[in-house]
Enzyme design. Structure first.
Site, PDB file in Angstrom:
ATOM      1  N   CYS A  95       0.852  -1.193   0.000  1.00  0.00           N
ATOM      2  CA  CYS A  95       0.000   0.000   0.000  1.00  0.00           C
ATOM      3  C   CYS A  95       0.898   1.256   0.000  1.00  0.00           C
ATOM      4  O   CYS A  95       1.701   1.447   0.905  1.00  0.00           O
ATOM      5  CB  CYS A  95      -0.910  -0.019   1.218  1.00  0.00           C
ATOM      6  SG  CYS A  95      -2.046   1.367   1.208  1.00  0.00           S
ATOM      7  N   CYS A 144      -0.736   6.419 -40.985  1.00  0.00           N
ATOM      8  CA  CYS A 144       0.519   5.644 -41.045  1.00  0.00           C
ATOM      9  C   CYS A 144       1.607   6.459 -41.724  1.00  0.00           C
ATOM     10  O   CYS A 144       2.758   6.483 -41.294  1.00  0.00           O
ATOM     11  CB  CYS A 144       0.286   4.330 -41.778  1.00  0.00           C
ATOM     12  SG  CYS A 144      -0.332   4.553 -43.455  1.00  0.00           S
ATOM     13  N   CYS A 158       5.074   7.552 -39.932  1.00  0.00           N
ATOM     14  CA  CYS A 158       6.344   7.056 -40.472  1.00  0.00           C
ATOM     15  C   CYS A 158       7.191   8.215 -40.997  1.00  0.00           C
ATOM     16  O   CYS A 158       8.408   8.264 -40.815  1.00  0.00           O
ATOM     17  CB  CYS A 158       6.080   6.030 -41.575  1.00  0.00           C
ATOM     18  SG  CYS A 158       7.591   5.223 -42.135  1.00  0.00           S
ATOM     19  N   CYS A 194       3.590   2.102 -37.658  1.00  0.00           N
ATOM     20  CA  CYS A 194       2.396   2.272 -38.494  1.00  0.00           C
ATOM     21  C   CYS A 194       1.272   1.327 -38.068  1.00  0.00           C
ATOM     22  O   CYS A 194       0.094   1.707 -38.058  1.00  0.00           O
ATOM     23  CB  CYS A 194       2.748   2.059 -39.963  1.00  0.00           C
ATOM     24  SG  CYS A 194       3.622   0.517 -40.265  1.00  0.00           S
TER      25      CYS A 194
END
Ligand SMILES: Cc1cc2nc3c(=O)[nH]c(=O)nc-3n(C[C@H](O)[C@H](O)[C@H](O)COP(=O)(O)O)c2cc1C
Ligand code: SF4
Ligand code: SF4
Length: 438
Positions: A139, A353, A357, A388
């Site tokens: 905890c 994508c 890229c 991608c």
């Protein structure tokens, strides 16, 4: 037909799904209904020592992080251990165990780090005929400021000492619950083993502030304008938990030490992943708090169906199967060449994508062909990073394809050998050796 029965350090349960020590397990009313719903076991909400119970805040004690569809992905709390009287909890534990002899009932304990305190509580818990104890060394808020919980779990010497007392003064199996708020979780795990623990369970919650209220400039959850760090859990915590479980499962010093996997388990698949990485069973908290006790039905049927499909008859048959494939970076095969491939039938031409890229990877995705919008990977630039794949909004639209041995990697002009070679023998490694180490 898959047999889900579980035997964890001698504690038997009809399935490997236990509720973790938390609000779902804090009273007989809850635990009885959890068992009716099908949970294999519970770890009762942490008990403290005899005397006036702890006091919780009376304002919000939870914080959350949501995905854009408002699904809760991360959860944070500033709750303490049980705030109900010790004797009431003990009576209820005894009764529930009597009513449900086939279910696992483990009691979580946290008392001050001195021998007398542990010596005093252990016989009281043993008297309930619970199946075992879990030591809450995790905890991270409130209790740790009082020298308990994570304050103990972060000091391997204390972990070993307390585990030793528990083994000395009790006959019950001891599960040591570890905190993730350490640099190297293997150290407290080794200490627990040295102290004689029967198992470890992990993870407890991660130190966190889930957000800041920018109107009153207070961390959330905000109590009268002030906030404090809490413990983070839920699906977002799973990757951290999986890594820590794997680390302990493959550590030579703790090899074979039973592990109860905790952290973000929401579906049967999460559970299967923990087990594959070396856990003997799993514990669940956030998913039960968010979706209710009945989620266990899908966990049980999903796991059984998958095991049937794969031909695993028991949990033991696949426990740890993936941990042997967890390795260090230097041992990864550098002659494994992949390229991204876009399925033109699935592509919705969103362009994400390409942007990813282009801006952060290797400028390997064209956005136009013959004057029209078109997204295609250029193999002579693609390094196979799979960014991608991760940003594409259409599942399975971009896949990573491994190049077959004998083919030429258009980016480097090298022939893919199909042989394993790693950094340990790489010519650029000043420390290289002649034979690849594994
Ligand atoms: C509200 C709340 C209270 C908790 N209380 C305890 C506790 O008393 N003792 C304990 O060992 N762990 C406690 N935990 C931690 C959980 O048992 C569990 O380790 C953690 O939540 C990770 O699992 P999850 O991702 O399935 O929630 C608590 C967690 C939450 C969310
Ligand atoms: S795998 Fe990486 S380098 Fe290849 S196309 Fe995708 S983002 Fe670009
Ligand atoms: S991110 Fe996916 S859907 Fe969008 S253009 Fe690229 S491949 Fe097509």
């Amino acid at each position: 037909m898959a047999d889900l029965r579980n035997n964890f350090v001698g504690i038997k349960s009809p399935n490997p799904f236990w509720l973790a020590s938390a609000p779902p397990t804090d009273k007989a009313y809850n635990v009885e209904r959890a068992f009716k719903a099908g949970w294999g076991g519970v770890v009762w909400k942490t008990l403290g020592e005899e005397g006036p119970p702890v006091v919780n805040v009376n304002g919000p004690r939870y914080g959350a992080i949501w995905s854009s569809d408002r699904r809760l992905v991360g959860f944070n709390n500033i709750e303490l251990i049980t705030d109900r009287p010790l004797q009431l909890n003990l009576q209820e534990i005894k009764q529930v165990k009597k009513n449900w002899p086939d279910r696992a009932l483990v009691v979580s304990i946290m008392v001050p780090c001195n021998e007398d305190s542990w010596k005093a509580i252990l016989p009281l818990v043993e008297e309930t005929e619970a199946d075992g104890i879990e030591l809450n060394f995790g905890c991270p808020h409130g209790m740790s400021e009082r020298g308990m919980g994570a304050a103990v779990g972060q000091v391997p010497e204390y972990v070993e000492m307390v585990v030793r007392w528990c083994k000395q003064y009790s006959r019950m199996p001891v599960i040591t619950k570890l905190t993730p708020n350490v640099t190297d979780v293997r150290r407290p795990a080794r200490a627990a083993k040295n102290g004689g623990t029967d198992a470890v369970s992990l993870i407890n919650t991660i130190n966190s502030i889930t957000g800041v209220d920018l109107d009153n400039m207070s961390p959330t959850p905000s109590i009268d304008g002030k906030g404090t760090h809490g413990g983070y859990c839920g699906p977002a915590a799973k990757p951290i938990a999986l890594h820590m479980v794997a680390d302990i499962a493959r550590d030579k010093e703790t090899l074979g030490l039973p592990i109860s996997g905790i952290g973000g388990v929401t579906t049967w698949r999460d559970a299967a992943e923990f087990i594959a990485l070396g856990a003997g069973n799993v514990q669940v908290c956030t998913a039960a708090m968010v979706y209710g006790f009945k989620i266990v039905e899908e966990m049980v049927s999903g796991l059984a169906n998958w095991m049937d499909e794969k031909g695993y008859r028991t949990i033991e048959e696949f426990s740890g199967r993936a941990s042997r494939n967890v390795t260090d970076w230097q041992f990864l095969n550098l002659d494994y060449i992949t390229k991204a491939t876009i399925n033109q039938d699935l592509c919705i031409k969103c362009g994400r994508c390409h942007i990813a890229c282009e801006d952060t990877s290797h400028q390997a995705i064209m956005k136009e062909k013959n004057g029209v919008r078109h997204f295609e990977v250029m193999n002579d630039e693609c390094v196979g990073c799979n960014l991608c794949v991760n940003v594409c909004p259409v599942e399975d639209c971009i896949t990573m394809e491994a190049q077959a041995p004998g083919t030429v990697d258009e980016r480097t002009g090298r022939i893919v050998t199909g042989k394993y070679s790693n950094w340990t023998t790489h010519p650029n490694n000043p420390m290289r050796v002649t034979e690849p180490a594994e």
